[in-house]
Design an enzyme around this catalytic site. Structure first.
Site, PDB file in Angstrom:
ATOM      1  CE  LYS A 184      -4.405   0.911   0.043  1.00 21.18           C
ATOM      2  NZ  LYS A 184      -5.427   0.092  -0.637  1.00 21.18           N
ATOM      3  CG  ASP A 224      -6.997   3.200  -1.701  1.00 20.05           C
ATOM      4  OD1 ASP A 224      -7.477   2.061  -1.706  1.00 20.05           O
ATOM      5  OD2 ASP A 224      -7.095   3.966  -0.733  1.00 20.05           O
TER       6      ASP A 224
HETATM    7  P1  NAD Z   1     -12.818   7.877  -3.951  1.00 17.06           P
HETATM    8  O1  NAD Z   1     -11.815   8.886  -3.576  1.00 17.06           O
HETATM    9  O2  NAD Z   1     -13.159   7.677  -5.384  1.00 17.06           O
HETATM   10  O3  NAD Z   1     -14.199   8.167  -3.183  1.00 17.06           O
HETATM   11  C1  NAD Z   1     -14.264   8.326  -1.791  1.00 17.06           C
HETATM   12  C2  NAD Z   1     -15.682   8.769  -1.429  1.00 17.06           C
HETATM   13  O4  NAD Z   1     -15.750   8.879  -0.013  1.00 17.06           O
HETATM   14  C3  NAD Z   1     -16.060  10.135  -1.995  1.00 17.06           C
HETATM   15  O5  NAD Z   1     -17.426  10.122  -2.354  1.00 17.06           O
HETATM   16  C4  NAD Z   1     -15.835  11.072  -0.815  1.00 17.06           C
HETATM   17  O6  NAD Z   1     -16.636  12.246  -0.893  1.00 17.06           O
HETATM   18  C5  NAD Z   1     -16.267  10.172   0.336  1.00 17.06           C
HETATM   19  N1  NAD Z   1     -15.689  10.573   1.610  1.00 17.06           N
HETATM   20  C6  NAD Z   1     -14.441  11.056   1.867  1.00 17.06           C
HETATM   21  N2  NAD Z   1     -14.312  11.344   3.168  1.00 17.06           N
HETATM   22  C7  NAD Z   1     -15.487  11.034   3.746  1.00 17.06           C
HETATM   23  C8  NAD Z   1     -15.988  11.130   5.064  1.00 17.06           C
HETATM   24  N3  NAD Z   1     -15.223  11.622   6.052  1.00 17.06           N
HETATM   25  N4  NAD Z   1     -17.259  10.693   5.290  1.00 17.06           N
HETATM   26  C9  NAD Z   1     -18.029  10.212   4.301  1.00 17.06           C
HETATM   27  N5  NAD Z   1     -17.614  10.121   3.023  1.00 17.06           N
HETATM   28  C10 NAD Z   1     -16.372  10.528   2.770  1.00 17.06           C
HETATM   29  O7  NAD Z   1     -12.321   6.506  -3.262  1.00 17.06           O
HETATM   30  P2  NAD Z   1     -12.681   5.025  -3.717  1.00 17.06           P
HETATM   31  O8  NAD Z   1     -11.660   4.570  -4.687  1.00 17.06           O
HETATM   32  O9  NAD Z   1     -14.128   4.947  -4.039  1.00 17.06           O
HETATM   33  O10 NAD Z   1     -12.363   4.226  -2.368  1.00 17.06           O
HETATM   34  C11 NAD Z   1     -13.314   4.176  -1.308  1.00 17.06           C
HETATM   35  C12 NAD Z   1     -12.942   3.084  -0.339  1.00 17.06           C
HETATM   36  O11 NAD Z   1     -12.860   1.843  -1.028  1.00 17.06           O
HETATM   37  C13 NAD Z   1     -11.590   3.253   0.352  1.00 17.06           C
HETATM   38  O12 NAD Z   1     -11.687   2.723   1.655  1.00 17.06           O
HETATM   39  C14 NAD Z   1     -10.669   2.404  -0.491  1.00 17.06           C
HETATM   40  O13 NAD Z   1      -9.530   1.974   0.225  1.00 17.06           O
HETATM   41  C15 NAD Z   1     -11.589   1.260  -0.826  1.00 17.06           C
HETATM   42  N6  NAD Z   1     -11.211   0.501  -2.028  1.00 17.06           N
HETATM   43  C16 NAD Z   1     -11.116   1.109  -3.245  1.00 17.06           C
HETATM   44  C17 NAD Z   1     -10.810   0.347  -4.368  1.00 17.06           C
HETATM   45  C18 NAD Z   1     -10.779   0.943  -5.750  1.00 17.06           C
HETATM   46  O14 NAD Z   1     -10.652   0.177  -6.717  1.00 17.06           O
HETATM   47  N7  NAD Z   1     -10.916   2.229  -5.915  1.00 17.06           N
HETATM   48  C19 NAD Z   1     -10.571  -1.022  -4.233  1.00 17.06           C
HETATM   49  C20 NAD Z   1     -10.675  -1.607  -2.973  1.00 17.06           C
HETATM   50  C21 NAD Z   1     -11.007  -0.835  -1.877  1.00 17.06           C
END
Ligand code: NAD
Length: 494
Positions: A184, A224
């Site tokens: 990571k 991420d």
């Molecule tokens: P992203 O940046 O595209 O979206 C994050 C979302 O969370 C946004 O809508 C943002 O406004 C919201 N957010 C941020 N802070 C917040 C808060 N304090 N309270 C409520 N909402 C909040 O990120 P993503 O890629 O969608 O990732 C989201 C989660 O999924 C993370 O935990 C990440 O580690 C996990 N994840 C992502 C992927 C991927 O392929 N992108 C894969 C596995 C896991």
């Protein structure tokens, strides 16, 4: 036209793997059953359990002072202290090690990340001054293959969090049975405060700083939170420019125009929908009209909402960092996100009732899908969660204390290392396609994704029922066992 509210799929409590209700007892699952109606049906796959010893007697946990858990607040959502995440990951590993009688030598090796790198990233900002950002890359373990994991841009990133997330990636890749170890990375920055030029310069300089540890055969970053396809294109271009030749396999989650995979953007959210459909089937919850609340409207949350809407589920609430909207008649995520600009919020785009992120977590619904930050379901709010099932689309959204409360309340938690593994699975497909310079059709990618995820789900469902443990414990038992097998085969150098 707004759809009429439908009745909730089934009445609580649902049978959980740890408390299966009537007709329980050891089961043998050998056949995969299709999980979704609306998407391409999967090929049959076998879901045999490998030899994971039955849990005999578990020595009690050593007594000691309770771990410190002082929650802190960020914007609208309560989250745990970042350094607690690492302690929690270690405690989780220790618990599973006891359950599967893990070799103590392998156990102690797995308690330490293989390699940690902390870098400073000087960036010339638009106004001419130089700002120095803190960056990290951690390799947790590479027994099963090169390491893989996302790059996170967030103002609360810390070494402890990155270490915890790297360990989580080791377990996730092992659970999906894909040949990677866990990594990571992250930069302490609020990307919303950067101009595009600043973001690009930050990404390129960060890439050059971690260049010594990344590479297509050793460590393959992906997007991420706070990063996306564009970030990956800049990382790849920086790496290739410094080496003097193209290396598209050094990152995944890049645009299709430069060697990305079809279906990668939607993969994590799509995987969340496959797993939600699979668990709904096991719990006899009807997917049609299933009431879903999604926290987070980024890549994962928006695509999970869309995929579930396509399967006939009803998204009744969704949020982003600025808050959420609630509409019992159902929110059409395709309409919500169509034409949504980077400065728009779900509240500015949907006329439904405005709710806070905390209210969203406590909504009356069938499935709660936290898809934003880690540590949002804590001992403080777990008693008020009303969903029947929590599908962890975010990494680490539930603290161990909250996990216990949810288990006692017979709320099924589908762990992150399964629920959000669609992203790393299609990243693996992207890497394989890149190494072969041969690209697959979208249908093939989604069918393979479904097959890999369904197989993993059925294996852990069967183990959870056999051992009467939670899905998280079962998932970790499978993962740690696989990594330990690899460790045994490799031996120890020198
Ligand atoms: P992203 O940046 O595209 O979206 C994050 C979302 O969370 C946004 O809508 C943002 O406004 C919201 N957010 C941020 N802070 C917040 C808060 N304090 N309270 C409520 N909402 C909040 O990120 P993503 O890629 O969608 O990732 C989201 C989660 O999924 C993370 O935990 C990440 O580690 C996990 N994840 C992502 C992927 C991927 O392929 N992108 C894969 C596995 C896991």
């Amino acid at each position: 036209m707004a759809r009429k509210p439908q009745k909730s799929a089934k009445s609580a409590p649902v049978p959980t793997p740890a408390n299966p209700g009537n007709g329980n007892g050891p089961i043998a699952v050998a056949e995969e059953r299709p999980t979704s109606g609306g998407q391409k049906p999967p090929k049959q796959a076998s879901a045999k359990l490998e030899a994971i010893p039955r849990v005999a007697s578990v020595p009690p946990e050593p007594a000691g002072p309770p771990p410190q858990m002082e929650p802190m607040r960020t914007s609208k959502t309560e989250v745990i202290k970042r350094h607690d995440m690492w302690d929690q990951s270690l405690r989780q590993l220790d618990d599973v090690a006891r359950l599967i009688s893990l070799d103590p030598n392998i156990h102690s090796m797995l308690r330490h990340p293989k390699r940690t790198l902390e870098v400073s990233v000087p960036v010339r900002m638009d106004d001419g001054h130089v700002e120095v950002f803190q960056g990290y890359r951690v390799h947790h373990n590479q027994y099963r293959g090169p390491v893989k994991g996302g790059i996170r841009y967030h103002h609360e990133v810390s070494m402890e969090e990155v270490k915890a997330l790297a360990m989580l990636m080791t377990w996730k890749c092992a659970l999906m049975n894909i040949p990677y170890g866990g990594a990571k990375g992250g930069v302490v920055v609020d990307p919303r405060k950067l101009s595009e030029g600043e973001n690009e310069r930050l990404t390129r300089r960060f890439t050059s700083e971690i260049m010594i540890v990344i590479g297509p055969d050793k460590d393959i970053p992906a997007p991420d939170m706070g990063t996306n396809q564009q970030t990956m294109a800049w990382m790849m271009d920086t790496y290739a420019t410094l080496l003097g030749h193209a290396v598209p396999q050094v990152v995944t989650g890049k645009p299709v125009s430069v060697g990305g995979s079809l279906g990668r953007i939607e993969a994590t959210g799509r995987g969340v929908s496959y797993i939600t459909a699979a668990i709904a089937k096991e719990l006899n919850l009807n997917l049609k009209g299933l009431r879903i609340a999604v926290q987070g409207a980024g890549n994962v949350g928006s695509n999970a909402a869309k995929a579930l809407h396509e399967l006939g589920a009803r998204v009744i609430a969704i949020s982003d960092v600025a808050g959420g909207v609630y509409d019992e008649s159902g929110i059409d995520p395709f309409k919500l996100f169509a034409g949504m600009g980077p400065k728009d919020t779900v509240q500015s785009q949907h006329p439904g009732k405005k709710i806070s992120n905390e209210e969203l977590l406590k909504l009356e619904c069938d499935v709660l899908i936290p898809s934003a930050l880690g540590g949002v379901i804590t001992e403080r709010n777990a008693g008020e969660i009303k969903a029947k099932v929590v599908v962890e689309a975010a990494n680490g959204p539930t603290t161990p204390e909250a996990d216990k409360i949810l288990e006692e309340r017979r709320i099924v938690v589908v762990p992150d290392i399964l629920a959000n593994a669609g992203g790393v699975t299609v990243s693996y497909f992207e890497w394989v396609q890149g190494l072969q310079y041969y690209f697959w059709e979208l249908d093939e990618i989604n069918t393979r994704l479904h097959k890999v995820m369904s197989k993993a789900f059925l294996q852990l469902w069967a183990l959870a029922r056999r051992e009467r443990v939670s899905l998280r414990t079962a998932a970790l038992m499978i993962s740690v066992n696989r990594v330990a097998e690899a460790a045994k085969s490799l031996g120890l150098f020198p």
